[in-house]
Each structure stands twice: as structure tokens, then as C-alpha cells.
Write a protein that holds these residues in place. Structure first.
Motif, mmCIF file in Angstrom:
data_model
loop_
_atom_site.group_PDB
_atom_site.id
_atom_site.type_symbol
_atom_site.label_atom_id
_atom_site.label_comp_id
_atom_site.label_asym_id
_atom_site.label_seq_id
_atom_site.Cartn_x
_atom_site.Cartn_y
_atom_site.Cartn_z
ATOM 1 N N LEU A 158 2.115 9.311 -5.862
ATOM 2 C CA LEU A 158 2.545 10.648 -5.462
ATOM 3 C C LEU A 158 3.620 11.189 -6.397
ATOM 4 C CD1 LEU A 158 2.424 12.886 -3.254
ATOM 5 C CD2 LEU A 158 4.292 11.677 -2.144
ATOM 6 N N LEU A 177 0.826 -1.198 0.000
ATOM 7 C CA LEU A 177 0.000 0.000 0.000
ATOM 8 C C LEU A 177 0.865 1.256 0.000
ATOM 9 C CD1 LEU A 177 -2.855 1.191 0.148
ATOM 10 C CD2 LEU A 177 -2.652 1.092 2.638
ATOM 11 N N MET A 188 1.049 4.087 -3.001
ATOM 12 C CA MET A 188 0.779 5.500 -2.730
ATOM 13 C C MET A 188 1.990 6.364 -3.077
ATOM 14 S SD MET A 188 -1.440 5.193 0.747
ATOM 15 C CE MET A 188 -1.767 6.924 0.909
#
Length: 66
Positions: free
Chosen positions: A18, A10, A14
Motif C-alpha cells: 500500500l 500478511l 499488504m
């Protein structure tokens, strides 16, 4: 509770999102879509109110029997 492997996946996802997305461009696109959507709703709403008022107060139809 998530396992450490799930947390790592996870976090990696992310972090990748980003870095791959320009935040200024994304926020700018969101605000552009929001402004245009809001403007269209206002225009349609005003047109609807004008149409309803014209229908309520006669609207140019003459139903008089002379």
C-alpha cells in the motif's frame, strides 16, 4: 484458521504494498491499458464484420461465365 504470526506477515506485506504503490498511477495505467485494449478490439471487430459482409455479398470476385 490463520495463526497470529501469519496474520501479522500478511498485514505487513499488504501495508508495504500500500505504501510503495501510488494508487493514482496504478489506476491510471489500468484504465489506459483497458481503453487501448478496448479500442483495438472494436477496430478489429469492425474490420472483421466488414470483411465478412464483403465476402457474403460478392466481395469483388466475378465468377460469371460469358
Amino acid at each position: 484458521m490463520k495463526t497470529p504470526a501469519q496474520r501479522y506477515v500478511l498485514f505487513s506485506l499488504m501495508f508495504f504494498l500500500l505504501l510503495s504503490m501510488s494508487s493514482c498511477a496504478a489506476i491510471g495505467d489500468i484504465f489506459k491499458a483497458g481503453a487501448w485494449t478496448g479500442a483495438m478490439f472494436v477496430i478489429v471487430g469492425i474490420a472483421l464484420v466488414i470483411w465478412l459482409v464483403s465476402k457474403l455479398f460478392g466481395g469483388g470476385s466475378s465468377n460469371t461465365n460469358t
